[in-house]
Design a protein around this motif. Structure first.
Motif, short mmCIF file in Angstrom:
data_model
loop_
_atom_site.label_atom_id
_atom_site.label_comp_id
_atom_site.label_asym_id
_atom_site.label_seq_id
_atom_site.Cartn_x
_atom_site.Cartn_y
_atom_site.Cartn_z
N LEU A 1 78.42 1.44 48.15
CA LEU A 1 77.49 2.33 48.86
C LEU A 1 76.63 1.54 49.84
N ILE A 2 76.18 0.35 49.41
CA ILE A 2 75.38 -0.51 50.30
C ILE A 2 76.17 -0.84 51.56
N SER A 3 77.43 -1.21 51.40
CA SER A 3 78.26 -1.58 52.56
C SER A 3 78.41 -0.41 53.53
N LYS A 4 78.45 0.81 53.01
CA LYS A 4 78.60 1.98 53.87
C LYS A 4 77.32 2.31 54.63
N VAL A 5 76.17 2.24 53.94
CA VAL A 5 74.92 2.69 54.56
C VAL A 5 74.22 1.60 55.36
N ALA A 6 74.51 0.32 55.06
CA ALA A 6 73.78 -0.77 55.69
C ALA A 6 73.93 -0.77 57.20
N VAL A 7 75.12 -0.44 57.69
CA VAL A 7 75.38 -0.51 59.13
C VAL A 7 74.77 0.67 59.88
N ASN B 1 59.66 0.35 65.85
CA ASN B 1 61.06 0.64 65.58
C ASN B 1 61.47 -0.09 64.31
N PHE B 2 61.63 0.65 63.21
CA PHE B 2 61.91 0.02 61.92
C PHE B 2 62.95 0.81 61.15
N ARG B 3 63.59 0.11 60.22
CA ARG B 3 64.49 0.75 59.25
C ARG B 3 63.68 0.94 57.96
N LEU B 4 63.70 2.14 57.40
CA LEU B 4 62.88 2.46 56.23
C LEU B 4 63.70 2.45 54.95
N ILE B 5 63.24 1.67 53.96
CA ILE B 5 63.81 1.70 52.61
C ILE B 5 62.65 1.86 51.64
N ARG C 1 62.19 13.23 53.83
CA ARG C 1 62.18 12.25 54.93
C ARG C 1 62.70 10.88 54.50
N ILE C 2 62.45 10.49 53.25
CA ILE C 2 62.75 9.12 52.83
C ILE C 2 64.08 8.96 52.13
N ASN C 3 64.75 10.06 51.77
CA ASN C 3 65.98 9.89 50.98
C ASN C 3 67.21 10.51 51.64
N THR C 4 67.49 10.06 52.86
CA THR C 4 68.75 10.45 53.49
C THR C 4 69.91 10.04 52.58
N VAL C 5 69.79 8.83 52.02
CA VAL C 5 70.76 8.35 51.03
C VAL C 5 69.97 7.85 49.82
N GLU C 6 70.42 8.23 48.63
CA GLU C 6 69.75 7.84 47.39
C GLU C 6 70.64 6.89 46.60
N ILE C 7 70.06 5.79 46.14
CA ILE C 7 70.80 4.81 45.34
C ILE C 7 70.12 4.68 43.99
N LYS C 8 70.85 4.96 42.93
CA LYS C 8 70.31 4.87 41.57
C LYS C 8 70.85 3.61 40.91
#
Length: 456
Positions: A168-174, A288-292, A315-322
């Motif tokens: 999942l990280i590899s998919k969303v990181a880019v 201009n920032f990336r939000l995690i 706003r903060i959870n376009t993608v959720e990682i558990k």
């Protein structure tokens, strides 16, 4: 006492230059003057200038400011962190404002008042200092990233759950999607955030970590948005906020569930507009920032209880990682122990020490309520306390008799079988032949089960 700073003044009026130098030499350690802007490069080869004062016009009869624009661009091209203050006549204020959009930091009107000139230069020096700090942070971050051996850094594990997270990280990181990381304390939420940053297009810029749980309400705006000198009693100088520091990079907001509703509203405004205002200033600054974000709190339940804003959660959870708790991925425990053991055996000069493999079944079955953080400290403690070259006593890790530690209760028939095998192995001191005989199994059947449960 003079302020340590290199000042360069460029103006075609000799009287202006000499007057400025006489005054500024009383305040600053180095003041150079020059009538001909074409000689700028020679000065730059001799010194790094903290502030440059630049006239807008140099040729007689010319007052359109184009020469000023030309030399401003030249200076910025030579040093993109240069602080340039324009010297301009009253009728050229519009030109000066336009030049500020192209990189000038401020302007002063001729004829100036000395104290106004001094205040402008001192303010510019603070800006120069802030720029240097940002540059240093970016350089540090870049060095850290280049030293990282793997794209997942220290996010260690080969269990199915960890493999899914890495995928999942590899998919969303880019992408620049906003990420929400959920998990208990000590599960490695920050490591996941850094892994995302290290694989992103922003990896050469800063990764700014903000522990929102440690910020008081009174410090929230100053820390995140910055402040200007004099904004409040203790604001002795301008301060760059965390969002500005993260410009071009990633900002990681940990413990976001701890924010009060009023602070959630202020944060949401910035996230939506990508603009901040320093405390005490009305000037908007684009960021201009990336939000995690990360939390160990149940945000969905908090929304239902009106303790967390629903629009902020969206706003903060376009993608959720558990991230699973450590007791949900026991097969990763040996890998983690070996990782920490390598660190601490070197730290404490015990490089000849090794870990006895027979201790893993007990440690896999321990509940680890503190997750990876507890395991890390437990490994350090075991290295410190062990008096032999082989750590073969699991009690060095859990700091109490293994028979008394809390283990996670079996929930299924497979869990019960796994627990029974572990207990039988321990009773037979790891002897597979004796264990298989006691369980009524062949050695081959026992090994199949050991493999199945990740016990070998």
């Amino acid at each position: 006492m003079k302020t340590e700073a290199n000042i360069l003044i460029i103006d075609d009026d000799r009287d202006v230059l000499e007057t400025a130098r006489m005054f500024l030499k009383q305040e600053f350690s180095s003041v150079d003057i020059e009538e001909d802007p074409s000689k700028i490069d020679g000065y730059f080869e001799m010194k790094n200038y903290d502030v440059i004062l630049l006239d807008m016009n140099f040729s007689k009869g010319v007052n359109d400011g184009q020469e000023g624009f030309k030399w401003l661009r030249h200076i910025i091209n030579k040093d993109n962190e240069a602080i340039v203050i324009l010297i301009t006549a009253y009728g050229e204020v519009d030109l000066a404002v336009k030049a500020m959009k192209e990189g000038a930091s401020d302007f002063v009107l001729k004829p100036w008042k000395n104290q106004k000139l001094l205040a402008t230069i001192l303010s510019a020096l603070e800006l120069r200092k802030s720029k240097k700090e940002v540059t240093k942070l970016k350089a540090t971050q870049s060095a850290i990233n280049s030293d990282t051996n793997t794209k997942f850094s220290n996010f260690i594990g080969e269990s199915d759950g960890v493999k899914q997270i890495k995928s999942l990280i590899s998919k969303v990181a880019v992408t620049d999607a906003d990420i929400l990381i959920l998990g208990e304390n000590g599960t490695g939420k920050e490591l996941v955030a850094r892994a995302i940053h290290n694989q992103s297009n922003r990896k050469d810029n800063t990764f700014i970590n903000v522990d929102l749980g440690a910020l008081t309400e009174s410090l929230f705006e100053s820390e995140l948005f910055g402040h200007v000198k004099g904004a409040f009693t203790d604001a002795k100088t301008d301060k760059v906020g965390r969002f500005e520091l993260a410009d071009g990079g990633t900002i990681f907001l940990d413990e976001i569930g701890n924010l009060s509703l009023p602070l959630q509203a202020k944060l949401l405004t910035v996230l939506q507009s990508k603009k901040i205002q320093r405390v005490g200033s009305s000037k908007e600054i684009n960021v201009n920032f990336r939000l995690i974000c990360a939390t160990n709190m149940p945000l969905a339940e908090m929304v239902a209880e009106n303790k967390f804003r629903q629009d902020l959660l969206y706003r903060i959870n376009t993608v959720e990682i558990k991230i699973p708790a450590l007791n949900e991925r026991p097969e990763d425990i040996p890998l983690l122990i070996e990782h920490f053991f390598d660190i601490y055996s070197k730290k404490y000069g015990k490089t000849s020490m090794k870990i006895g493999k027979d201790i893993y079944p007990s440690l896999k079955n321990y509940d680890w309520p503190g997750n990876i953080r507890e395991l890390q400290h437990a490994t350090e403690r075991a290295v410190i306390l062990s008096e032999s070259n082989t750590i073969d006593n699991p009690e060095l890790f859990v700091n109490q008799p293994v028979s008394k530690v809390k283990i996670h209760e079996p929930k299924t028939l497979e869990d019960m079988e796994k627990t029974f095998i572990i207990e039988t192995l321990e009773a037979n001191k790891g002897n597979a032949t004796a264990t298989a005989k006691q369980l009524g199994l062949t050695r081959t059947a026992l090994y199949r089960r050991l493999n199945k449960y990740g016990l070998v």
